[in-house]
Enzyme design. Structure first.
Site, PDB file in Angstrom:
ATOM      1  N   LYS A  17      89.322 -20.586 -32.187  1.00  0.00           N
ATOM      2  CA  LYS A  17      88.114 -19.911 -31.714  1.00  0.00           C
ATOM      3  C   LYS A  17      86.959 -20.039 -32.692  1.00  0.00           C
ATOM      4  O   LYS A  17      85.793 -19.925 -32.287  1.00  0.00           O
ATOM      5  CB  LYS A  17      88.420 -18.439 -31.436  1.00  0.00           C
ATOM      6  CG  LYS A  17      89.274 -18.237 -30.190  1.00  0.00           C
ATOM      7  CD  LYS A  17      89.469 -16.760 -29.893  1.00  0.00           C
ATOM      8  CE  LYS A  17      90.291 -16.571 -28.618  1.00  0.00           C
ATOM      9  NZ  LYS A  17      90.507 -15.136 -28.302  1.00  0.00           N
ATOM     10  N   ARG A  18      87.253 -20.267 -33.964  1.00  0.00           N
ATOM     11  CA  ARG A  18      86.154 -20.378 -34.927  1.00  0.00           C
ATOM     12  C   ARG A  18      85.323 -21.637 -34.669  1.00  0.00           C
ATOM     13  O   ARG A  18      84.201 -21.749 -35.163  1.00  0.00           O
ATOM     14  CB  ARG A  18      86.680 -20.380 -36.366  1.00  0.00           C
ATOM     15  CG  ARG A  18      87.472 -21.615 -36.754  1.00  0.00           C
ATOM     16  CD  ARG A  18      87.869 -21.582 -38.228  1.00  0.00           C
ATOM     17  NE  ARG A  18      88.664 -22.716 -38.599  1.00  0.00           N
ATOM     18  CZ  ARG A  18      89.978 -22.790 -38.458  1.00  0.00           C
ATOM     19  NH1 ARG A  18      90.636 -21.776 -37.946  1.00  0.00           N
ATOM     20  NH2 ARG A  18      90.635 -23.872 -38.829  1.00  0.00           N
TER      21      ARG A  18
END
Length: 467
Positions: free
Chosen positions: A238-239
């Protein structure tokens, strides 16, 4: 008979890497007129959720990766698993392990201290007395000699010595069968011929092959595909941005673009970049997937998405585009959107961006960007020009692109100015600075009353703010 399966766990989002695996499974099955199965591996009772299961079903359905037959839920098959485990115990292929968690931790710590591999030491392999107060796990009696070899369709020949494996747990002390056990039983029951999955499962494969053989099942072929990396070289997460496939739907990507991009993450057919589904089915081969990790490139995906948006018909885009107006607080007129789509297909890379670019059609400007206003509304005659154009449009009995073009041209000629002196302030007045096509066409996307209201508002804005 070729049978593949996609078997996600409903413990979170449907990761884009999982979708690539599903695509590879789907393509291989369809190429061979085979069967593509879907199994939900929901044995983790604490983490598995109905919401995550629905994300899986919705994501695959959105992409058109439809499965054959009923969905299999592992949580509904515990009786079948336990019956097989009990038979294995009776045959001496599995055994009860009475070790406590503390005892196992101490065992690993001692092995670590001695520099030995950390694995179960086989304490109860040949039997042992029950320990009061302890609910036993059940372990598979793994072969202690020889090796396991398979020809991986992506990684080539892989060999693992049985001495490197331990007697792994097939049923936990809480009564739940474990992943490696359930997978083998379910794949055998479905007659899966090729297991396509991520390379993080390579370490599970020798354990599973030994279990296949112990149970007398046919061993399927295996293909372990590499992971997907972010642009920093670390595993995609998700980063790096969106990873859940439904996030891409919310961001306005089209299914063909997602599938085209994913099939190329680890596979190539010459220098070709654009693949229709028919071409994927014709050219893709699981044996040609590279074993090296691939890097996800969002800009490349956006480029592909714009290609598919430009190739689509306005009618095809309409139903997919409409939901993207809701987050903007807009309930659009479908007929207006349909007329506008052809003029925005080259101006946006996602449906979300297209909806944002079209928002001016349904939301009149309440103010204007200062820099744009300073450029477009400069000159003492701006108000006069806007009012003159407003008057000319007001007298029109037929309002369309042609008559609006003539009204603008007449305004330019009557005032003896260049087109930009009329066109720039008029365009800003009606769009608020949003991307838009030719001015006459832009005006024609609004009805007469709305054009007049916006020109009037712009005139009052200039007078009030003395731009």
């Amino acid at each position: 008979m070729v049978v593949t399966r996609f078997a996600p766990s409903p413990t979170g989002d449907l990761h884009i890497g999982g979708v690539r695996t599903a695509l590879y499974c789907w393509l291989h099955a369809r190429q061979h007129q085979g069967t593509f199965r879907l199994r939900i591996e929901d044995t983790d009772r604490e983490r598995s959720t109905e919401a995550s299961t629905q994300v899986i079903l919705d994501g695959l359905n959105w992409l058109g990766l439809h499965h054959d037959g009923e969905v299999v839920y592992q949580s509904q098959r515990f009786d079948a698993y336990n019956a097989i485990i009990d038979e294995m115990i009776a045959r001496g292929q599995a055994y009860y392990c009475w070790c406590t968690p503390e005892e196992l931790d101490a065992m690993r710590e001692e092995q670590k201290r001695l520099g030995l591999p950390q694995r179960y030491n086989g304490k109860y392999r040949d039997g042992g007395e029950p320990v009061p107060g302890v609910t036993p796990a059940v372990r598979f009696k793994n072969p202690t000699e020889g090796s396991v070899t398979w020809h991986d369709k992506v990684r080539g020949v892989v060999t693992v010595n049985n001495s490197e494996l331990d007697d792994w747990v097939i049923r936990r002390s809480d009564g739940a069968p474990t992943y490696n056990f359930c997978v083998v039983v379910d794949d055998a029951a479905a007659k899966v011929s090729l297991v396509i999955r991520g390379e993080d499962h390579v370490s599970n494969t020798p354990k599973q092959i030994n279990l296949y053989r112990a149970l007398g099942y046919d061993v399927p072929d295996f293909a372990h595909v590499p992971m997907i990396l972010g642009d920093d070289g670390k595993r995609l997460s998700k980063r790096h941005g969106a990873t859940n496939v439904l996030d891409y739907r919310r961001e306005g990507y089209l299914p063909p673009a997602i599938l085209n991009y994913l099939v190329r993450l680890g596979w190539a057919h010459g220098d070709q970049e654009i693949f229709s589904m028919d071409e994927m089915l014709r050219f893709f081969r699981i044996e040609d997937v590279h074993s090296a990790a691939s890097t996800f490139n969002t800009e490349k995906l956006r480029w592909l998405n714009q290609h598919y948006m430009k190739e689509a018909t306005p009618a095809d885009l309409l139903l997919q585009l409409l939901p993207h107006f809701a987050p903007l607080g807009i309930t659009p007129d479908e007929a207006v959107v349909l007329r506008a789509i052809p003029h925005y297909q080259e101006r946006a890379k996602t449906l979300k961006e297209m909806a944002e670019n079209m928002a001016w059609l349904f939301q009149a400007p309440q103010s204007f960007p200062p820099d744009a206003a300073k450029k477009a509304f400069k000159g003492a005659d701006t108000v006069q020009l806007l009012q003159d154009l407003q008057s000319r449009i007001e007298t029109l009995t037929v309002v369309n692109e042609e008559t609006l073009h003539d009204a603008v041209a007449a305004c330019v000629e009557a005032n003896g100015v260049g087109f930009g002196k009329v066109g720039q302030p008029a365009r800003l007045a009606v769009t608020g600075g949003a991307p838009s096509p030719d001015l006459a066409l832009t005006l024609s996307l609004l009805d007469k009353e709305e054009i007049l209201r916006r020109l009037q508002f712009a005139s009052e804005y200039v007078l009030k703010n003395q731009v």
